[in-house]
Design a protein around this motif. Sequence first.
Motif, mmCIF file in Angstrom:
data_model
loop_
_atom_site.group_PDB
_atom_site.id
_atom_site.type_symbol
_atom_site.label_atom_id
_atom_site.label_comp_id
_atom_site.label_asym_id
_atom_site.label_seq_id
_atom_site.Cartn_x
_atom_site.Cartn_y
_atom_site.Cartn_z
ATOM 1 N N ALA A 273 0.810 -1.218 0.000
ATOM 2 C CA ALA A 273 0.000 0.000 0.000
ATOM 3 C C ALA A 273 0.844 1.269 0.000
ATOM 4 N N VAL A 274 1.902 1.279 -0.780
ATOM 5 C CA VAL A 274 2.653 2.507 -1.021
ATOM 6 C C VAL A 274 2.573 2.755 -2.517
ATOM 7 N N PRO A 284 10.084 14.149 3.925
ATOM 8 C CA PRO A 284 8.967 13.455 4.555
ATOM 9 C C PRO A 284 7.614 13.863 3.968
ATOM 10 N N PHE A 285 7.503 15.081 3.467
ATOM 11 C CA PHE A 285 6.211 15.531 2.969
ATOM 12 C C PHE A 285 5.805 14.778 1.715
ATOM 13 N N ALA A 287 6.860 11.852 0.884
ATOM 14 C CA ALA A 287 6.601 10.464 1.281
ATOM 15 C C ALA A 287 5.215 10.355 1.907
ATOM 16 N N ALA A 288 4.888 11.296 2.798
ATOM 17 C CA ALA A 288 3.590 11.264 3.467
ATOM 18 C C ALA A 288 2.460 11.423 2.459
ATOM 19 N N ARG A 291 1.599 8.182 0.890
ATOM 20 C CA ARG A 291 1.034 7.112 1.725
ATOM 21 C C ARG A 291 -0.313 7.475 2.312
ATOM 22 N N LEU A 292 -0.556 8.790 2.505
ATOM 23 C CA LEU A 292 -1.774 9.190 3.203
ATOM 24 C C LEU A 292 -3.072 8.748 2.518
ATOM 25 N N TRP A 294 -3.859 6.055 0.986
ATOM 26 C CA TRP A 294 -4.136 4.696 1.440
ATOM 27 C C TRP A 294 -4.507 4.693 2.920
ATOM 28 N N LEU A 295 -3.717 5.387 3.710
ATOM 29 C CA LEU A 295 -3.912 5.338 5.157
ATOM 30 C C LEU A 295 -5.292 5.878 5.536
ATOM 31 N N ILE A 296 -5.729 6.927 4.857
ATOM 32 C CA ILE A 296 -7.014 7.522 5.230
ATOM 33 C C ILE A 296 -8.165 6.589 4.847
ATOM 34 N N LEU A 298 -7.918 3.382 4.758
ATOM 35 C CA LEU A 298 -7.851 2.294 5.739
ATOM 36 C C LEU A 298 -8.359 2.763 7.101
ATOM 37 N N LEU A 299 -8.144 4.043 7.408
ATOM 38 C CA LEU A 299 -8.613 4.596 8.675
ATOM 39 C C LEU A 299 -10.133 4.514 8.751
ATOM 40 N N PHE A 300 -10.789 4.860 7.646
ATOM 41 C CA PHE A 300 -12.254 4.831 7.676
ATOM 42 C C PHE A 300 -12.781 3.401 7.691
#
Lengths: 459, 459
Positions: A273-274, A284-285, A287-288, A291-292, A294-296, A298-300
Amino acid sequence: MMAEMNQEEQDQLNEELLLKALHDDNIMEFREEFLHLHPYDQARFYIKIEPDERLKIYRYLSPKEVSDFFEVLDIEDSEYKDILAEMVPQYATDMLSHMYTDNAVDVLNKLDKLQAASYLTIMNKESAQEIKDLLHYEESTAGSIMTTEYIAISANQTVRSAMHILKNEAPTAETIYYVFVIDDDRRLVGVISLRDLIISNDDTMISEIMSSRVVSITVDADQEEAANQMRDYDLLALPVVDFQNHLLGIITVDDIIDVIDEEASDDYSKLAAVMDVDTPDKNPFSAAKKRLPWLIILLFLGMFTASLIGRFEDTLNQVSILAVFIPLIAGMAGNTGTQALAVAVRGIATGELEEESRWKLVLREGGTGLITGSICGLLVVIVVYLWKGELFLGFLVGISILASLFVATLAGTLVPIIMHKLKIDPAVASGPFITTMNDLTSILIYFGLATLFMSYLVH
Amino acid sequence: MMAEMNQEEQDQLNEELLLKALHDDNIMEFREEFLHLHPYDQARFYIKIEPDERLKIYRYLSPKEVSDFFEVLDIEDSEYKDILAEMVPQYATDMLSHMYTDNAVDVLNKLDKLQAASYLTIMNKESAQEIKDLLHYEESTAGSIMTTEYIAISANQTVRSAMHILKNEAPTAETIYYVFVIDDDRRLVGVISLRDLIISNDDTMISEIMSSRVVSITVDADQEEAANQMRDYDLLALPVVDFQNHLLGIITVDDIIDVIDEEASDDYSKLAAVMDVDTPDKNPFSAAKKRLPWLIILLFLGMFTASLIGRFEDTLNQVSILAVFIPLIAGMAGNTGTQALAVAVRGIATGELEEESRWKLVLREGGTGLITGSICGLLVVIVVYLWKGELFLGFLVGISILASLFVATLAGTLVPIIMHKLKIDPAVASGPFITTMNDLTSILIYFGLATLFMSYLVH
């Protein structure tokens, strides 16, 4: 090891020499040193130096000389625009027209339409037409990675005359190690390797020694299919044809290595999931940002699981020890799901999973889920009994694991197969996605069973 | 599409013809039809038929003819033993000695020592010696995939005499497209491509046209390094040397494609915690056997997490709603950890992550974890507040997510880097493994914070 270090020291030394020559405006020495390097090393030097140093390179080297290493540049897609803008337009255009057509097309595809069109406008007609022909093909098809710089001969000529053509075309052809045989309509009728040409008698007719069973690929086929064919048949070049078997171009092995690399890291990225694991992030920005998304999502999905557990709050209030096993059950379901997913995704990607055998795979995976589920479930019953002394709780957790592993394994297999049927890349059903899905079902099974048999749990 | 179908129909037809010829004992027709096929297709037919049908093949074809397709056989390692045992030993030995040395070594490595030794004993001395020399090299090194069938010439000869050598050796050399130039001590001093030989004048000296900056690899280097070099430099063959730069063999591009495929699917398998995702399983038992070792380790790690939550039973008893968010927090930590892991593992595998930049990566990933953690944490605070109306609970979950994502991202980066330092393949730190580890730390953070601030949670 010693040879290795010498190599590195040599690289370091070359770089210093080149920089010094650049700064001293010593054209002769720079050319002498630079043109001796392998194009890959030239490219590394070229992207390492500053833009104003590169401006000197455009004065010292001809567009043709720059094109040699420009083909193997290892920079991000977005950087081509700026680096080409460093050159005067006519220089950039000349440089592009000296590249192998497939590589020039690659570069132009990375520019915005206007910039690409401006180069094509001032390019000589012939090169421009070759490039325009290739620009039409859709990304990731055989057509998009083929080149038109191949050598074609007719069957009714001798080895001597074929070798003559070959020697003439060798300087511009992308590979001379396969020569393709065509009829008067440019239909592909055979292939002969340079090896066979060399060991044959000069007066032999091509038709006698060519192989008429040519492995070829249609122009709209997926590039992955081309890669599989070249790997299976150990080819250095694969001819690309249209539906009437007219020869349109060839795909060379170096492009295929890039495709294999690309597709493998693509599948790998999605399993994790990258987006695009192989393009390094500068900060880092960036990179974030990758990834975000996907992460968001998955968060929901995770929130959904949480709300599901929320519905069992009464059960939890009565038997709070149930909570202890939530991560274990959800985790195990996620793990088996990922395993099954990986097997199915790779099976589809490598083409090893034929249409007919898909349902066989589902059956087999169902069986695998039952076996792994039974063994893990049994282990859990034993451990929980030994640890907590609770046989019923042990059975509840054990049976939940058995059921969750069975369902998760099936889901891990079915989801990519169904996605593939719907023409969605099955790799999109990434590991974390299937894991979060399986969290949900396993929790439902666990708390469902616990609520059903509540009376046995409360003592 | 049409050409495609014709191809498949053609395959089907060929197969029927061949089977009919076998059953009718029609040697001539079988040979005619079979020897026309590409070795890869010959191999597919050979493994598809029954053992007693294969016995006929050994009568119809010479050991040399069988060796052509035996090199590209696509069967499991364990099957070589039985399929070779079908042949009489002398036939098998002749067949092996006709194969390219590197491929014969591959096959012998898949047999048990006794069987391999018995073939080497009856093999002719020269072939046996060549094979024994290669059998010494450790698996996955450049030496283990190189072949000794290359063409070497000396620098002080003309293009004409080089072409003469080349024509003589063409039938047995694995590639003739690169010719390697050695000195009297067999040290590698240059390389010349067949393309350059062909376009050069017959009387030119090799020393004038050869490239003296040869990209080579030492015999004990990792095969992945060889793959990276051949990809970067677009080589069709890479010379393998010892520490004194003596030429020992060459690696050809077809072997490198297999290495790239193998390594990519190896990384992929480990990310999914399956052993060898690309070898298809015949039945659920063999599939379960491959997956259970991982699952059982993960089960016990999960038990550990469970016992950790068990320690917070008091906290849970008082505020059972805490349980609702366990899968969410653990899941999110697992997901980010897998993302960071994938980036680090691929970075190490492709060699893009140089020693010096490792700590930069750790810093960058720490930053990425803080950013993704803050954004996901904030989202959670908002959602929990809107859903449950509980601001403090929202903050507790949000801060736990922030801390967990930060720790998980760092762990996903540090674990593979440290493993690599300890000379362990970082890909072993599979996705599910890091996920389960991160379950544990995230639960510790969540319940630790909850217990600390218990008074605010109970109302």
